[in-house]
Design a protein around this motif. Structure first.
Motif, PDB file in Angstrom:
ATOM      1  N   MET A  84       0.825  -1.164   0.412  1.00  0.00           N
ATOM      2  CA  MET A  84       0.111  -0.089  -0.149  1.00  0.00           C
ATOM      3  C   MET A  84       0.601   1.012  -0.274  1.00  0.00           C
ATOM      4  SD  MET A  84      -1.479   0.302   3.984  1.00  0.00           S
ATOM      5  CE  MET A  84      -1.502   1.571   3.904  1.00  0.00           C
ATOM      6  N   THR A 104       2.299  -1.148  -6.213  1.00  0.00           N
ATOM      7  CA  THR A 104       1.090  -0.663  -5.254  1.00  0.00           C
ATOM      8  C   THR A 104       0.153  -1.895  -5.266  1.00  0.00           C
ATOM      9  OG1 THR A 104       0.666   1.273  -6.704  1.00  0.00           O
ATOM     10  CG2 THR A 104       2.515   1.609  -4.825  1.00  0.00           C
ATOM     11  N   LYS A 105      -0.735  -1.595  -4.019  1.00  0.00           N
ATOM     12  CA  LYS A 105      -2.061  -2.310  -4.088  1.00  0.00           C
ATOM     13  C   LYS A 105      -2.963  -1.343  -5.319  1.00  0.00           C
ATOM     14  CE  LYS A 105      -1.588  -5.059  -0.190  1.00  0.00           C
ATOM     15  NZ  LYS A 105      -1.893  -5.435   1.295  1.00  0.00           N
ATOM     16  N   GLN A 106      -2.982  -0.514  -5.388  1.00  0.00           N
ATOM     17  CA  GLN A 106      -3.767   0.728  -6.093  1.00  0.00           C
ATOM     18  C   GLN A 106      -3.826   0.320  -7.344  1.00  0.00           C
ATOM     19  OE1 GLN A 106      -1.619   1.738  -3.833  1.00  0.00           O
ATOM     20  NE2 GLN A 106      -2.905   3.147  -2.430  1.00  0.00           N
TER      21      GLN A 106
END
Length: 212
Positions: A84, A104-106
């Motif tokens: 994250m 990143t998780k995004q």
């Protein structure tokens, strides 16, 4: 068929990414999931993996410690870090420890499959917004231009992050499996390197650098 290891303490994230990969045509894969480094250690003792995808923030031993362990027990297994936290905060450290990529998780929904293909091909993966050229330039910069926390050892950095999150020395000792006096020694060292006088300064720095 390739075999992947996913390590993330959030069940929905873990299952969602596994479902995503298993649904891709022409990409036969079986996935094992773990919620902690300890569970991952057990799986690594039993199986050989074509790829490991590790979250940085895990209960107990963190993802960077798991990465270090994996590089020792399965040096040929490429590792993609999933977090994250923004790349500029952790990508360099992960790459220096032997990770093949950082995401990143995004970004995962759009870029995970691309990242996996690139890492399996033996290449390094960073997102479109954080190119290989940029990371190479940063690695070559002199230490004088790097943030203070980059001068910490991996263990000091791990304890720094845990202190910044509010953990007390006893809990850090239990989580990392080391003597509380050893934790105290690491704290003293990192305070000296970072020129901190009290915990509030450490927390303020961590927030400023988006490390907590």
């Amino acid at each position: 068929m390739k075999r992947f290891l996913f390590v993330d303490d959030h069940l929905m994230v873990r299952q969602g990414l596994i479902t995503l990969l298993c649904s891709i045509k022409d990409f036969p894969v079986t996935c094992d999931g773990a919620a902690s480094a300890e569970e991952a250690f057990e799986l690594l003792a039993e199986h050989t993996y074509d790829l490991a995808i590790l979250d940085i923030s895990l209960p107990g031993k963190g993802g960077l410690e798991l990465l270090t362990h994996l590089r020792q027990v399965a040096p040929g297994t490429p590792v993609l870090m999933l977090s994250m936290f923004p790349e500029e905060q952790f990508a360099l450290r992960a790459l220096r420890l032997g990770a093949s990529g950082y995401l990143t998780k995004q970004q995962a929904a759009d870029e995970l499959v691309i990242a996996i293909h690139k890492v399996l091909a033996g290449e390094r993966y960073l997102s479109r917004s954080f190119s290989d050229t940029l990371i190479s330039n940063i690695l070559e910069e002199s230490e004088q231009n790097e943030p203070r926390h980059t001068k910490l050892s991996n263990r000091e950095f791990e304890i720094f992050r845990r202190l910044a999150s509010g953990q007390i020395l006893k809990q850090i000792s239990v989580d990392l499996g080391i003597n509380i006096k050893t934790v105290s020694t690491y704290k003293t060292r990192l305070f000296a390197k970072m020129k901190f006088r009290k915990n509030t300064e450490l927390i303020a720095y961590a927030l400023e650098q988006q490390l907590a």
